[in-house]
Design a protein around this motif. Structure first.
Motif, PDB file in Angstrom:
ATOM      1  N   ALA A  81     -30.631  22.252  49.126  1.00 17.85           N
ATOM      2  CA  ALA A  81     -29.193  22.018  49.058  1.00 17.85           C
ATOM      3  C   ALA A  81     -28.753  21.019  50.122  1.00 17.85           C
ATOM      4  O   ALA A  81     -27.928  20.139  49.858  1.00 17.85           O
ATOM      5  N   ALA A  82     -29.305  21.151  51.332  1.00 12.56           N
ATOM      6  CA  ALA A  82     -28.946  20.229  52.409  1.00 12.56           C
ATOM      7  C   ALA A  82     -29.379  18.805  52.079  1.00 12.56           C
ATOM      8  O   ALA A  82     -28.642  17.840  52.319  1.00 12.56           O
ATOM      9  N   GLN A  83     -30.567  18.662  51.502  1.00 17.02           N
ATOM     10  CA  GLN A  83     -31.050  17.329  51.136  1.00 17.02           C
ATOM     11  C   GLN A  83     -30.184  16.727  50.034  1.00 17.02           C
ATOM     12  O   GLN A  83     -29.858  15.540  50.064  1.00 17.02           O
ATOM     13  N   ALA A  84     -29.812  17.559  49.060  1.00 20.87           N
ATOM     14  CA  ALA A  84     -28.971  17.060  47.970  1.00 20.87           C
ATOM     15  C   ALA A  84     -27.614  16.610  48.501  1.00 20.87           C
ATOM     16  O   ALA A  84     -27.097  15.547  48.106  1.00 20.87           O
ATOM     17  N   GLN A  85     -27.032  17.395  49.405  1.00 23.06           N
ATOM     18  CA  GLN A  85     -25.755  17.007  49.999  1.00 23.06           C
ATOM     19  C   GLN A  85     -25.901  15.741  50.837  1.00 23.06           C
ATOM     20  O   GLN A  85     -25.002  14.894  50.864  1.00 23.06           O
ATOM     21  N   THR A  86     -27.021  15.601  51.527  1.00 21.94           N
ATOM     22  CA  THR A  86     -27.250  14.413  52.350  1.00 21.94           C
ATOM     23  C   THR A  86     -27.355  13.173  51.476  1.00 21.94           C
ATOM     24  O   THR A  86     -26.802  12.112  51.811  1.00 21.94           O
ATOM     25  N   HIS A  87     -28.054  13.275  50.356  1.00 21.95           N
ATOM     26  CA  HIS A  87     -28.173  12.131  49.460  1.00 21.95           C
ATOM     27  C   HIS A  87     -26.803  11.729  48.907  1.00 21.95           C
ATOM     28  O   HIS A  87     -26.484  10.541  48.794  1.00 21.95           O
ATOM     29  N   GLY A  88     -25.984  12.735  48.576  1.00 22.44           N
ATOM     30  CA  GLY A  88     -24.626  12.432  48.124  1.00 22.44           C
ATOM     31  C   GLY A  88     -23.805  11.786  49.218  1.00 22.44           C
ATOM     32  O   GLY A  88     -23.002  10.878  48.958  1.00 22.44           O
ATOM     33  N   ALA A  89     -24.009  12.237  50.455  1.00 18.07           N
ATOM     34  CA  ALA A  89     -23.284  11.666  51.592  1.00 18.07           C
ATOM     35  C   ALA A  89     -23.663  10.205  51.791  1.00 18.07           C
ATOM     36  O   ALA A  89     -22.806   9.371  52.139  1.00 18.07           O
ATOM     37  N   VAL A  90     -24.923   9.869  51.577  1.00 22.46           N
ATOM     38  CA  VAL A  90     -25.371   8.481  51.729  1.00 22.46           C
ATOM     39  C   VAL A  90     -24.615   7.574  50.762  1.00 22.46           C
ATOM     40  O   VAL A  90     -24.155   6.479  51.134  1.00 22.46           O
ATOM     41  N   VAL A  91     -24.475   8.009  49.528  1.00 21.35           N
ATOM     42  CA  VAL A  91     -23.739   7.217  48.538  1.00 21.35           C
ATOM     43  C   VAL A  91     -22.304   7.010  48.994  1.00 21.35           C
ATOM     44  O   VAL A  91     -21.757   5.906  48.895  1.00 21.35           O
ATOM     45  N   ASP A  92     -21.691   8.070  49.516  1.00 22.54           N
ATOM     46  CA  ASP A  92     -20.310   7.946  50.014  1.00 22.54           C
ATOM     47  C   ASP A  92     -20.221   6.922  51.143  1.00 22.54           C
ATOM     48  O   ASP A  92     -19.295   6.101  51.186  1.00 22.54           O
ATOM     49  N   LEU A  93     -21.170   6.979  52.072  1.00 23.34           N
ATOM     50  CA  LEU A  93     -21.131   6.064  53.220  1.00 23.34           C
ATOM     51  C   LEU A  93     -21.339   4.616  52.790  1.00 23.34           C
ATOM     52  O   LEU A  93     -20.689   3.700  53.322  1.00 23.34           O
ATOM     53  N   LEU A  94     -22.231   4.403  51.845  1.00 20.79           N
ATOM     54  CA  LEU A  94     -22.507   3.037  51.403  1.00 20.79           C
ATOM     55  C   LEU A  94     -21.317   2.404  50.680  1.00 20.79           C
ATOM     56  O   LEU A  94     -21.247   1.177  50.562  1.00 20.79           O
ATOM     57  N   GLU A 108     -14.878  12.994  56.547  1.00 22.53           N
ATOM     58  CA  GLU A 108     -14.630  13.691  55.286  1.00 22.53           C
ATOM     59  C   GLU A 108     -15.890  14.376  54.767  1.00 22.53           C
ATOM     60  O   GLU A 108     -15.839  15.517  54.296  1.00 22.53           O
ATOM     61  N   LEU A 109     -17.016  13.677  54.823  1.00 26.37           N
ATOM     62  CA  LEU A 109     -18.241  14.301  54.312  1.00 26.37           C
ATOM     63  C   LEU A 109     -18.651  15.477  55.188  1.00 26.37           C
ATOM     64  O   LEU A 109     -19.220  16.463  54.700  1.00 26.37           O
ATOM     65  N   ALA A 110     -18.363  15.390  56.489  1.00 26.22           N
ATOM     66  CA  ALA A 110     -18.669  16.512  57.380  1.00 26.22           C
ATOM     67  C   ALA A 110     -17.903  17.758  56.935  1.00 26.22           C
ATOM     68  O   ALA A 110     -18.463  18.868  56.866  1.00 26.22           O
ATOM     69  N   GLN A 111     -16.630  17.579  56.614  1.00 27.85           N
ATOM     70  CA  GLN A 111     -15.797  18.717  56.248  1.00 27.85           C
ATOM     71  C   GLN A 111     -16.012  19.160  54.803  1.00 27.85           C
ATOM     72  O   GLN A 111     -16.168  20.362  54.535  1.00 27.85           O
ATOM     73  N   LEU A 112     -16.017  18.212  53.869  1.00 29.38           N
ATOM     74  CA  LEU A 112     -16.043  18.561  52.459  1.00 29.38           C
ATOM     75  C   LEU A 112     -17.442  18.856  51.929  1.00 29.38           C
ATOM     76  O   LEU A 112     -17.618  19.756  51.105  1.00 29.38           O
ATOM     77  N   ARG A 113     -18.428  18.107  52.404  1.00 29.96           N
ATOM     78  CA  ARG A 113     -19.791  18.320  51.896  1.00 29.96           C
ATOM     79  C   ARG A 113     -20.554  19.380  52.682  1.00 29.96           C
ATOM     80  O   ARG A 113     -21.327  20.154  52.115  1.00 29.96           O
ATOM     81  N   PHE A 114     -20.353  19.397  53.989  1.00 26.16           N
ATOM     82  CA  PHE A 114     -21.162  20.274  54.823  1.00 26.16           C
ATOM     83  C   PHE A 114     -20.386  21.446  55.422  1.00 26.16           C
ATOM     84  O   PHE A 114     -20.970  22.276  56.116  1.00 26.16           O
ATOM     85  N   GLY A 115     -19.087  21.510  55.181  1.00 23.52           N
ATOM     86  CA  GLY A 115     -18.296  22.621  55.693  1.00 23.52           C
ATOM     87  C   GLY A 115     -18.199  22.659  57.200  1.00 23.52           C
ATOM     88  O   GLY A 115     -18.088  23.737  57.804  1.00 23.52           O
ATOM     89  N   LEU A 116     -18.202  21.495  57.846  1.00 21.27           N
ATOM     90  CA  LEU A 116     -18.139  21.414  59.303  1.00 21.27           C
ATOM     91  C   LEU A 116     -16.706  21.181  59.779  1.00 21.27           C
ATOM     92  O   LEU A 116     -15.797  20.932  58.984  1.00 21.27           O
ATOM     93  N   ALA A 117     -16.536  21.234  61.086  1.00 21.06           N
ATOM     94  CA  ALA A 117     -15.209  21.038  61.661  1.00 21.06           C
ATOM     95  C   ALA A 117     -14.842  19.564  61.744  1.00 21.06           C
ATOM     96  O   ALA A 117     -13.667  19.195  61.590  1.00 21.06           O
ATOM     97  N   ALA A 118     -15.844  18.700  61.999  1.00 15.49           N
ATOM     98  CA  ALA A 118     -15.529  17.278  62.185  1.00 15.49           C
ATOM     99  C   ALA A 118     -16.805  16.449  62.176  1.00 15.49           C
ATOM    100  O   ALA A 118     -17.903  16.941  62.447  1.00 15.49           O
ATOM    101  N   GLY A 119     -16.629  15.166  61.869  1.00 14.02           N
ATOM    102  CA  GLY A 119     -17.694  14.176  61.976  1.00 14.02           C
ATOM    103  C   GLY A 119     -17.139  12.960  62.696  1.00 14.02           C
ATOM    104  O   GLY A 119     -16.024  12.507  62.390  1.00 14.02           O
TER     105      GLY A 119
END
Length: 225
Positions: A81-94, A108-119
């Motif tokens: 799941a983490a790898q899949a989210q990371t691959h999706g995050a790469v597309v967002d960043l590019l 945004e990807l920190a909060q929405l994709r990974f459920g974190l407080a901040a990136g």
């Protein structure tokens, strides 16, 4: 010499024990105390049967194996799941259009994709810092994650300032150094979690480092204006 020979003679191998029992089937049957210790008992048909103690040991061994298998499966699912989210995050960043958009997408990807407080994306040096990036003074990255250290996982009080107004909610961090442009300027990609166990020292930083490399290459598309 005699003592050594005797010790060697008494070093029984499993094959020797098996052969002895095969040649002397009455040995176990005639020793009730040994049978009880092994958790075995003879039944009416003159066949050795597993007793409660032996069954209990088999049951416990099965439970341990099942528990270990479930933990491995859970870890594998989490990693996938983490790898899949990371691959999706790469597309967002590019897809970022400029430095400010890149920083926004990291948050945004920190909060929405990974459920974190901040990136956060930070840059060190006296020169201009892109809009949306945290400005750090020379040497501040060393103060935050330590000299010569590439990444840090866990809680670091000196990094709380990176997260601005959300610093109070951050209980653990994942941070990786970056080197951007030529000549290179030192930067930092940081993620903050509200969970104190969100990032721990024993965790690997590979996925965060991978995202840092993507941020580096994406940021180099544009000069700092």
């Amino acid at each position: 010499m005699d003592g050594g020979a005797k010790a060697k003679d008494h070093a029984l191998r499993s094959d020797d024990v098996r052969a002895f029992l095969a040649d002397n089937p009455q040995f176990l049957k005639d020793d009730p105390a040994l049978l009880a210790e092994l958790g075995l008992r003879p039944d009416a048909a003159n066949v050795l049967d597993f007793g409660p103690a032996a069954l209990a040991r088999v049951h416990e061994a099965h439970k341990r194996e099942a528990g270990a298998r479930k933990r491995l499966e859970a870890t594998a699912r989490a990693n996938f799941a983490a790898q899949a989210q990371t691959h999706g995050a790469v597309v967002d960043l590019l897809d970022a259009r400029n430095h400010a958009d890149l920083a926004r997408r990291v948050d945004e990807l920190a909060q929405l994709r990974f459920g974190l407080a901040a990136g956060v994306v930070a840059l060190s040096g006296p020169d201009r810092t892109p809009a949306g990036w945290r400005m750090l003074v020379e040497g501040q990255i060393d103060m935050i994650i330590g000299h010569q250290r590439v990444a840090l996982m866990g809680f670091q009080p000196t990094a709380l300032g990176l997260f601005g107004e959300r610093a109070e909610s951050v209980r653990s961090m994942a941070m990786v150094r970056m080197a951007i442009w030529e000549p290179s300027r030192e930067g930092l990609l940081a993620f903050g979690s509200a969970d104190e166990n969100g990032f721990t020292e024993d965790m690997g930083a590979e996925l965060v480092a991978f995202l840092a490399r993507v941020v580096e290459r994406t940021a180099e598309r544009w000069p700092v204006l």
